[in-house]
Design a protein around this motif. Structure first.
Motif, PDB file in Angstrom:
ATOM      1  N   CYS A 118       0.859  -1.191   0.000  1.00 15.88           N
ATOM      2  CA  CYS A 118       0.000   0.000   0.000  1.00 15.88           C
ATOM      3  C   CYS A 118       0.890   1.234   0.000  1.00 15.88           C
ATOM      4  CB  CYS A 118      -0.896   0.005   1.229  1.00 15.88           C
ATOM      5  SG  CYS A 118      -1.760   1.570   1.489  1.00 15.88           S
ATOM      6  N   ASN A 119       0.500   2.226  -0.806  1.00 14.24           N
ATOM      7  CA  ASN A 119       1.341   3.419  -0.919  1.00 14.24           C
ATOM      8  C   ASN A 119       0.985   4.492   0.104  1.00 14.24           C
ATOM      9  OD1 ASN A 119       3.077   2.609  -2.933  1.00 14.24           O
ATOM     10  ND2 ASN A 119       1.592   3.089  -4.541  1.00 14.24           N
ATOM     11  N   CYS A 121      -1.579   6.744   0.442  1.00 12.72           N
ATOM     12  CA  CYS A 121      -1.826   7.993  -0.273  1.00 12.72           C
ATOM     13  C   CYS A 121      -2.154   9.134   0.680  1.00 12.72           C
ATOM     14  CB  CYS A 121      -3.008   7.828  -1.222  1.00 12.72           C
ATOM     15  SG  CYS A 121      -2.906   6.381  -2.278  1.00 12.72           S
ATOM     16  N   PRO A 124      -6.391   9.216   0.036  1.00 16.07           N
ATOM     17  CA  PRO A 124      -6.591   7.857  -0.472  1.00 16.07           C
ATOM     18  C   PRO A 124      -7.955   7.651  -1.121  1.00 16.07           C
ATOM     19  CG  PRO A 124      -5.952   7.890   1.864  1.00 16.07           C
ATOM     20  CD  PRO A 124      -6.357   9.276   1.498  1.00 16.07           C
ATOM     21  N   GLY A 125      -7.946   6.960  -2.251  1.00 11.71           N
ATOM     22  CA  GLY A 125      -9.198   6.595  -2.890  1.00 11.71           C
ATOM     23  C   GLY A 125     -10.003   5.658  -2.000  1.00 11.71           C
ATOM     24  N   CYS A 126      -9.323   4.719  -1.385  1.00 15.17           N
ATOM     25  CA  CYS A 126     -10.014   3.751  -0.525  1.00 15.17           C
ATOM     26  C   CYS A 126     -10.785   4.478   0.565  1.00 15.17           C
ATOM     27  CB  CYS A 126      -9.004   2.786   0.090  1.00 15.17           C
ATOM     28  SG  CYS A 126      -7.710   3.583   1.060  1.00 15.17           S
ATOM     29  N   VAL A 143      -2.268   4.792   6.301  1.00 13.37           N
ATOM     30  CA  VAL A 143      -3.697   4.646   6.028  1.00 13.37           C
ATOM     31  C   VAL A 143      -4.115   3.323   6.654  1.00 13.37           C
ATOM     32  CG1 VAL A 143      -5.461   4.404   4.260  1.00 13.37           C
ATOM     33  CG2 VAL A 143      -3.578   5.986   3.917  1.00 13.37           C
ATOM     34  N   CYS A 160      -9.163   2.079  -5.192  1.00  3.00           N
ATOM     35  CA  CYS A 160      -7.710   2.163  -5.021  1.00  3.00           C
ATOM     36  C   CYS A 160      -7.032   2.096  -6.381  1.00  3.00           C
ATOM     37  CB  CYS A 160      -7.189   1.036  -4.147  1.00  3.00           C
ATOM     38  SG  CYS A 160      -5.375   0.957  -4.153  1.00  3.00           S
ATOM     39  N   PHE A 162      -4.094   1.650  -7.091  1.00  2.00           N
ATOM     40  CA  PHE A 162      -2.961   0.719  -7.129  1.00  2.00           C
ATOM     41  C   PHE A 162      -3.383  -0.729  -6.890  1.00  2.00           C
ATOM     42  CE2 PHE A 162      -1.330   4.838  -5.562  1.00  2.00           C
ATOM     43  CZ  PHE A 162      -0.511   5.152  -6.631  1.00  2.00           C
ATOM     44  N   PRO A 165      -6.022  -3.049  -1.756  1.00  2.61           N
ATOM     45  CA  PRO A 165      -6.797  -3.788  -0.750  1.00  2.61           C
ATOM     46  C   PRO A 165      -7.177  -5.187  -1.242  1.00  2.61           C
ATOM     47  CG  PRO A 165      -7.702  -1.590  -1.078  1.00  2.61           C
ATOM     48  CD  PRO A 165      -6.711  -1.821  -2.172  1.00  2.61           C
ATOM     49  N   LYS A 179      -4.627  -5.346   4.126  1.00  3.10           N
ATOM     50  CA  LYS A 179      -3.620  -4.576   3.397  1.00  3.10           C
ATOM     51  C   LYS A 179      -2.560  -4.055   4.355  1.00  3.10           C
ATOM     52  CE  LYS A 179      -4.932   0.249   3.490  1.00  3.10           C
ATOM     53  NZ  LYS A 179      -3.615   0.652   4.043  1.00  3.10           N
TER      54      LYS A 179
HETATM   55  S1  SF4 Z   1      -5.214   1.141  -0.326  1.00  2.00           S
HETATM   56 FE1  SF4 Z   1      -4.780   2.126  -2.262  1.00  2.00          FE
HETATM   57  S2  SF4 Z   1      -5.912   4.044  -2.153  1.00  2.00           S
HETATM   58 FE2  SF4 Z   1      -5.759   3.266  -0.088  1.00  2.00          FE
HETATM   59  S3  SF4 Z   1      -3.954   4.253   0.718  1.00  2.00           S
HETATM   60 FE3  SF4 Z   1      -3.282   2.262  -0.072  1.00  2.00          FE
HETATM   61  S4  SF4 Z   1      -2.636   2.693  -2.140  1.00  2.00           S
HETATM   62 FE4  SF4 Z   1      -3.811   4.472  -1.489  1.00  2.00          FE
END
Ligand code: SF4
Ligand code: SF4
Ligand code: SF4
Lengths: 310, 418
Positions: A118-119, A121, A124-126, A143, A160, A162, A165, A179
């Protein structure tokens, strides 16, 4: 996608009525306020792909730290690099929060390895897509996800960019999202670097304040002319991420999506979110008006009801 | 049933339109349609559809139960890359637009005062209510933890999420639709007080129905705006996605109503009264007119969106060809057929056009949710169990639909004795 603002203007112009446009304007202001650059002192990790030797020590460390189930193949089995499912290399799953993949890049001697998780973000989109608010962006930069409230709609997986999840499809009773949590509850909270970062024998990853890491990344690029691609992946992508990457080969060659753009995911949804208050405020008045008009016409027409045919 | 009607059996409310009055029916008689249990069973066995349904349930119910026992991984191909499959692709994204008829006809009759559409209004409302109800049931089959369905309402709120809006609106709208149909139940059960109470709020109910529908139909589209890059650009438009879905729900709902009313006329004519049957052709044309307007608007928006995003280049790819196929089948052909039907006053052709439109809408939603989703990864084919479960739940929908049409005054009127 690139000219989001132009589109917004276009949408605005397309709505003939001035009233509508003004309401849309208010909505836009509200959404602009929401725009969020991340916590100023949040932490991050800079991953230098050029240093990675593909030993998978980080995978093993994560597995231990997060108490994940034993992997299908042991962590010293390098045949996993050849695994292909649906034409894709390995990805994160409910059993593995991080994976290392091997890429054979033409013109580059030796394979390139890429660690992925997981980056975390900035926007975050999630997080923005979850309707029970299961995700939290902590001031430290992680996150994290609260499995106690998750309903299992899996919209976060849609949102997400990327594909991070992973849902526990195998569990009938208590399936949850799995994740990487940046080792929040065991380490980050106490200011310590994540397990995978610490375990790496090659010091591929640098843990630090995101701000400083960006500076460090650019210094490294400048200090080694010709070695790196002049780009830190994650500095700007989808609004910026806590985990960022340096690479000596084009990012698109090693599994990165280079077409995501710099807009956070929520920006694509704002177009709709601005419509909501508009409909809520205007529709009742509008349709009550229609109703009154229709009824008045009807009263005038009572003499010739046969006119009202389809 | 047709046979009993032909034999002149006195079925509840069947003759009241003609004779101006009916005898008092007990609830049990109403439930059994005035037949003895033996006769009821006989007509049940005689109907070949019941055998088909029985077969589907026998095959499907164990698998449906298995889904809850063994988990989603057993029943579906739901994966990390494809979190949504047929249950939502079909059950939510196709069922909901096809159920837009409720608010469309509610608006036409109650707000615009078009009383000429009254004979079909209740069918429209019922179509709406059941469609939504079963969309929620599909959702429950798909959710990982369905027992937490109320969490977004009361336990942990994520009000900035599009799905939050969908959840609240569908829930509220379901109750609005129940309320809108209570008069039918009140007439059937002979509870006049209830009916009067609802009639007093009908305008408010209808207008809240419009608001809720505009927003949640649009919101279903907006759900995909979370996935730029995942949904193929031809099926994706951040500014217009909600409008695609809202606008297409208009002709979807109207066309579905035409299809359903056609089926009623064909298979349930004994239950329809003259008011319904005699007005049907003219109403079909009215609905067709509305559908064609929405179709043209939809087409225009699609073209504008492609021009705006400068997506022309995609049209000459394989995806483009598929996209053009969808537009041709789902939009262009219906426009041509509907227009021809309207010009030459051919209700039969309008019905055929409606069927194609319904098919086209299903195609569009499945394409957006499944086919064009992850277009640059790989295609996911739904698991066979997923298909069977979807068919089973849909059959349950049809059976419920029919059960209600047999009984409540949807296709016929009960003369209220004052
Ligand atoms: S799950 Fe995806 S959208 Fe959520 S923080 Fe990680 S990389 Fe970003
Ligand atoms: S431990 Fe370090 S060098 Fe080894 S695979 Fe992981 S990131 Fe690469
Ligand atoms: S940060 Fe922690 S949870 Fe995430 S991949 Fe590394 S070890 Fe695993």
């Amino acid at each position: 996608m690139k000219n989001l603002l132009d589109r917004r203007k276009f949408l605005k112009g397309g709505l003939a009525s001035g009233v509508l446009a003004s309401v849309l304007g208010t909505g836009k202001k509200a959404s602009a306020e929401h725009s969020f650059e991340g916590y100023p002192d949040s932490m991050g990790v800079l991953v230098d792909l050029s240093k990675c030797i593909g030993c998978r020590t980080c995978e093993a460390a994560c597995n231990k730290e997060q108490e994940l189930p034993a992997p299908d193949k042991p962590f010293d089995d390098m045949s996993v690099f050849d695994e292909i499912r649906h034409g894709q290399k390995r990805r994160t799953s409910e059993k593995a929060y991080t994976v290392v993949n091997r890429y054979d890049v033409p013109g580059h001697d030796g394979p390139v390895f890429r660690k992925f998780q997981c980056n975390h973000c900035n926007e975050p989109g999630c997080l923005s897509s979850c309707f029970v608010n299961a995700y939290t962006k902590t001031p430290e930069g992680a996150v994290i996800y609260n499995e106690k409230v998750c309903v299992g709609c899996r919209t976060c997986m849609i949102a997400c960019p990327f594909y991070v999840p992973a849902y526990q499809y195998s569990s009938p009773i208590n399936p949850v999202i799995k994740k990487c949590k940046m080792c929040y509850d065991t380490r980050l909270k106490f200011g310590r670097p994540p397990a995978c970062v610490e375990a790496c024998p090659q010091e591929v990853m640098t843990f630090g304040k995101r701000r400083d890491l960006i500076k460090l990344g650019h210094e490294r690029i400048q200090g080694n002319p010709g070695k790196y691609i002049d780009h830190i992946y994650g500095e700007k992508e989808v609004g910026g991420t806590a985990w960022m990457y340096l690479s000596s080969v084009p990012f698109s060659e090693v599994g990165f999506n280079t077409e995501l753009g710099d807009q956070p995911i929520i920006n694509y949804v704002k177009e709709f979110l601005t419509v909501v208050p508009m409909v809520l405020t205007i529709w009742p008045a509008l349709f009550t008006g229609f109703h009154l008009l229709a009824r008045r016409k009807e009263n005038q027409k009572t003499t010739t009801p046969s006119d009202r045919n389809a | 049933m047709k046979r009993y009607v032909a034999q002149g059996y006195d079925l509840p409310f069947l003759k009241n339109a003609a004779t101006g009055g009916d005898k008092k029916w007990s609830i049990k008689e109403k439930l059994l349609l005035g037949l003895t249990p033996g006769q009821y069973l006989a007509q049940f066995v005689r109907n070949p559809f019941n055998w088909l349904f029985l077969l589907i349930f026998m095959a499907g119910l164990p698998i449906l139960i298995g889904r809850f026992y063994y988990g989603l991984g057993w029943a579906t191909h739901g994966s990390y890359d494809y979190p949504w499959g047929l249950f939502l692709g079909w059950g939510l994204f196709v069922m909901v637009p096809l159920s837009a008829s409720g608010f469309m006809l509610g608006t036409t009759v109650e707000v615009f005062g078009r009383d000429d559409f009254k004979p079909i209004e209740r069918l429209a409302l019922l179509n709406g209510l059941l469609g939504y109800l079963f969309a929620v049931i599909f959702l429950q089959v798909d959710l990982g933890q369905p027992w937490r369905l109320i969490y977004p309402m009361f336990v942990s709120l994520g009000p900035a999420a599009v799905l939050f809006l969908v959840a609240w609106h569908v829930a509220t709208y379901l109750s609005v639709q129940v309320a809108e149909l209570l008069p039918a139940l009140a007439e059937w059960g002979n509870w006049p007080g209830l009916k009067k109470f609802i009639r007093s709020m009908i305008l408010g109910l209808t207008i809240s129905g419009i608001i809720l529908s505009t927003l949640h139909q649009g919101a279903l589209g907006a759900l995909f705006t979370y996935a730029p890059g995942k949904v193929h650009p031809l099926w994706y438009s951040a500014p217009f996605q909600w409008f695609y879905f809202f606008c297409s729900s208009i002709f979807a709902g109207l066309s579905m109503l035409i299809v359903v009313s056609t089926l009623c006329k064909r298979f349930l004519s004994w239950r329809c009264d003259r008011r319904f049957l005699d007005n049907l052709d003219q109403q079909t044309m009215g609905l067709a007119k509305g559908a064609v307007l929405a179709l043209v608007t939809y087409l225009a928006i699609k073209i504008i969106a492609i021009a705006h995003a400068e997506n022309w280049g995609y049209l000459v790819t394989g995806w483009g060809a598929y996209y053009l196929l969808e537009i041709s089948v789902g939009v262009l052909v219906p426009i041509v057929l509907y227009t021809k039907a309207l010009r030459n006053n051919l209700p039969g052709l309008a019905r055929f056009a409606a069927l194609i439109t319904v098919f086209g809408i299903a195609l569009n939603r499945i394409n957006t949710a499944l086919v064009a989703f992850n277009w640059n990864l790989y295609q996911e084919i739904p698991h066979w169990r997923e298909v069977i479960i979807s068919i089973t739940v849909y059959t349950l929908y049809i059976v419920t639909y029919r059960f209600i049409l047999y009984r409540l005054p949807i296709l016929y009127q009960i003369k209220v004795k004052s």
